[in-house]
Design a protein around this motif. Structure first.
Motif, PDB file in Angstrom:
ATOM      1  N   UNK A   6      31.683  -4.407 -38.707  1.00  0.00           N
ATOM      2  CA  UNK A   6      30.948  -3.997 -37.515  1.00  0.00           C
ATOM      3  C   UNK A   6      29.728  -4.891 -37.293  1.00  0.00           C
ATOM      4  N   UNK A   7      29.021  -5.236 -38.382  1.00  0.00           N
ATOM      5  CA  UNK A   7      27.857  -6.120 -38.278  1.00  0.00           C
ATOM      6  C   UNK A   7      28.267  -7.482 -37.725  1.00  0.00           C
ATOM      7  N   UNK A   8      29.375  -8.018 -38.238  1.00  0.00           N
ATOM      8  CA  UNK A   8      29.820  -9.341 -37.784  1.00  0.00           C
ATOM      9  C   UNK A   8      30.225  -9.312 -36.316  1.00  0.00           C
ATOM     10  N   UNK A   9      30.922  -8.266 -35.908  1.00  0.00           N
ATOM     11  CA  UNK A   9      31.335  -8.159 -34.509  1.00  0.00           C
ATOM     12  C   UNK A   9      30.123  -8.068 -33.591  1.00  0.00           C
ATOM     13  N   UNK A  10      29.157  -7.240 -33.956  1.00  0.00           N
ATOM     14  CA  UNK A  10      27.967  -7.076 -33.122  1.00  0.00           C
ATOM     15  C   UNK A  10      27.130  -8.348 -33.096  1.00  0.00           C
ATOM     16  N   UNK A  11      27.095  -9.095 -34.217  1.00  0.00           N
ATOM     17  CA  UNK A  11      26.381 -10.366 -34.228  1.00  0.00           C
ATOM     18  C   UNK A  11      27.033 -11.366 -33.278  1.00  0.00           C
ATOM     19  N   UNK A  12      28.367 -11.409 -33.303  1.00  0.00           N
ATOM     20  CA  UNK A  12      29.075 -12.282 -32.368  1.00  0.00           C
ATOM     21  C   UNK A  12      28.854 -11.881 -30.930  1.00  0.00           C
ATOM     22  N   UNK A  13      28.841 -10.585 -30.687  1.00  0.00           N
ATOM     23  CA  UNK A  13      28.595 -10.092 -29.332  1.00  0.00           C
ATOM     24  C   UNK A  13      27.194 -10.490 -28.870  1.00  0.00           C
ATOM     25  N   UNK A  14      26.216 -10.374 -29.769  1.00  0.00           N
ATOM     26  CA  UNK A  14      24.855 -10.760 -29.422  1.00  0.00           C
ATOM     27  C   UNK A  14      24.775 -12.253 -29.111  1.00  0.00           C
ATOM     28  N   UNK A  15      25.483 -13.066 -29.879  1.00  0.00           N
ATOM     29  CA  UNK A  15      25.484 -14.508 -29.637  1.00  0.00           C
ATOM     30  C   UNK A  15      26.040 -14.835 -28.258  1.00  0.00           C
ATOM     31  N   UNK A  16      27.105 -14.132 -27.861  1.00  0.00           N
ATOM     32  CA  UNK A  16      27.698 -14.365 -26.546  1.00  0.00           C
ATOM     33  C   UNK A  16      26.739 -13.942 -25.439  1.00  0.00           C
ATOM     34  N   UNK A  17      26.113 -12.779 -25.618  1.00  0.00           N
ATOM     35  CA  UNK A  17      25.185 -12.284 -24.589  1.00  0.00           C
ATOM     36  C   UNK A  17      24.019 -13.246 -24.411  1.00  0.00           C
ATOM     37  N   UNK A  18      23.514 -13.793 -25.518  1.00  0.00           N
ATOM     38  CA  UNK A  18      22.375 -14.703 -25.441  1.00  0.00           C
ATOM     39  C   UNK A  18      22.779 -16.055 -24.854  1.00  0.00           C
ATOM     40  N   UNK A  19      23.956 -16.544 -25.221  1.00  0.00           N
ATOM     41  CA  UNK A  19      24.348 -17.903 -24.841  1.00  0.00           C
ATOM     42  C   UNK A  19      24.978 -17.992 -23.457  1.00  0.00           C
ATOM     43  N   UNK A  20      25.697 -16.952 -23.039  1.00  0.00           N
ATOM     44  CA  UNK A  20      26.494 -17.059 -21.813  1.00  0.00           C
ATOM     45  C   UNK A  20      25.689 -17.376 -20.557  1.00  0.00           C
ATOM     46  N   UNK A  21      24.505 -16.778 -20.327  1.00  0.00           N
ATOM     47  CA  UNK A  21      23.778 -17.114 -19.094  1.00  0.00           C
ATOM     48  C   UNK A  21      23.484 -18.598 -18.953  1.00  0.00           C
ATOM     49  N   UNK A  22      23.299 -19.309 -20.074  1.00  0.00           N
ATOM     50  CA  UNK A  22      22.999 -20.738 -20.008  1.00  0.00           C
ATOM     51  C   UNK A  22      24.202 -21.550 -19.541  1.00  0.00           C
ATOM     52  N   UNK A  23      25.397 -20.995 -19.610  1.00  0.00           N
ATOM     53  CA  UNK A  23      26.596 -21.726 -19.194  1.00  0.00           C
ATOM     54  C   UNK A  23      26.906 -21.522 -17.728  1.00  0.00           C
ATOM     55  N   UNK A  24      26.143 -20.664 -17.038  1.00  0.00           N
ATOM     56  CA  UNK A  24      26.479 -20.313 -15.653  1.00  0.00           C
ATOM     57  C   UNK A  24      26.642 -21.523 -14.743  1.00  0.00           C
ATOM     58  N   UNK A  25      25.725 -22.530 -14.794  1.00  0.00           N
ATOM     59  CA  UNK A  25      25.901 -23.667 -13.886  1.00  0.00           C
ATOM     60  C   UNK A  25      27.171 -24.464 -14.137  1.00  0.00           C
ATOM     61  N   UNK A  26      27.745 -24.337 -15.327  1.00  0.00           N
ATOM     62  CA  UNK A  26      28.908 -25.139 -15.681  1.00  0.00           C
ATOM     63  C   UNK A  26      30.206 -24.338 -15.663  1.00  0.00           C
ATOM     64  N   UNK A  27      30.107 -23.039 -15.628  1.00  0.00           N
ATOM     65  CA  UNK A  27      31.290 -22.183 -15.675  1.00  0.00           C
ATOM     66  C   UNK A  27      31.675 -21.638 -14.296  1.00  0.00           C
TER      67      UNK A  27
END
Length: 290
Positions: A6-27
């Motif tokens: 559960x910790x690993x899944x939530x850590x991965x989810x947090x990484x996606x939430x933090x990183x995804x907005x920065x990809x908006x101009x390219x995605x």
């Protein structure tokens, strides 16, 4: 501070939430294609994005030996973190330009004022964190946190004024080049009824893909000359402010966003071009078929 699945899944989810907005101009293209296509296609596109985000972790999990080839932690990490702020600052400049197009000079003043408030809040918050780390929690730390909160609230208080200012300004994405007309369904129907070829270009000031396509494929000398030679009328729609008429036109063709390119020949069926253009593709599309 815990470990487990559960910790690993939530850590991965947090990484996606933090990183995804920065990809908006390219995605933009990928997301627009996912939303415009059938549900299965959308799921495949988003799954591919997820696989790409997870790939480094998955590779290290299956082959821990690869970690030995990674740079060792050190001071370079601080410099890299600081360096990566500059692409984000560049994005802020670009978005500030878009806001200027949409809302005028007053919008720039309001946005910059809000950015100053946010910077002040972050600065004071950092001081409070440092004092708390070295001296423990105290009244001074509480006061500093309160000041930081006031800075944040000050920035948020400008949002209604920004919304009102944007609503008062007409705003256009860019000036129309020579030989290009503003899009309207009525004008498109009139040209088609007169058996004249039409190239429809749906764009927006915030659409990086649109701006690149204009520079490399649409606004080149060769493309302009071909448009004139074949009598093609270019109708450009500005979707910077989500114009309702353009939105209806996009939905009628199964799209939810820009860029969108449509060539309506003098005779025959209309042709939808891909979202990534090349000069050669445009020239082949508008050249009359024998």
């Amino acid at each position: 501070r815990q470990h487990g699945l559960a910790h690993d899944v939530l850590t991965g989810l947090l990484a996606v939430v933090v990183a995804s907005p920065c990809t908006a101009p390219f995605m933009g293209v990928a997301i627009a294609g996912a939303l415009a296509g059938p549900p299965l296609t959308g799921l495949v596109v988003f799954a591919a994005l997820g696989v790409g985000l997870a790939a480094p972790y998955v590779l290290l999990a299956f082959s821990p030996a690869l970690a030995s080839h990674l740079p060792r932690p050190g001071a370079w990490m601080d410099y890299l973190r600081q360096f990566l702020a500059f692409p984000l600052l560049g994005t802020c400049v670009w978005l500030l330009w878009v806001a200027t197009v949409e809302g005028g000079a007053t919008t720039v003043l309001l946005l910059c004022s809000g950015m100053v408030c946010l910077a002040f809040a972050a600065w004071v918050y950092g001081i409070a964190q440092k004092r708390q780390r070295h001296m423990g929690h105290s009244r001074s730390c509480t006061a500093l946190y309160g000041v930081a909160l006031l800075g944040l609230l000050g920035a948020m208080a400008l949002l209604p004024a920004l919304q009102q200012q944007a609503a008062q300004q007409p705003g256009t994405a860019t000036a129309l080049p020579n030989g290009t007309e503003a899009f309207s369904q009525k004008r498109l129907d009139a040209l088609h009824a007169a058996s004249k070829p039409v190239f429809v270009d749906m764009t927006a000031a915030w659409c990086i893909t649109c701006l690149v396509n204009e520079r490399v494929a649409l606004n080149t000398d060769a493309t302009k000359a071909a448009m004139t030679r074949y009598g093609v009328t270019v109708l450009r729609g500005d979707w910077t402010r989500r114009d309702p008429a353009i939105t209806a036109f996009l939905h009628a063709h199964g799209r939810d966003g820009v860029p969108f390119y449509l060539f309506v020949p003098a005779q025959g069926d209309a042709v939808v071009l891909p979202q990534i253009l090349t000069q050669g593709l445009v020239l082949r599309t508008i050249t009359p078929k024998p």
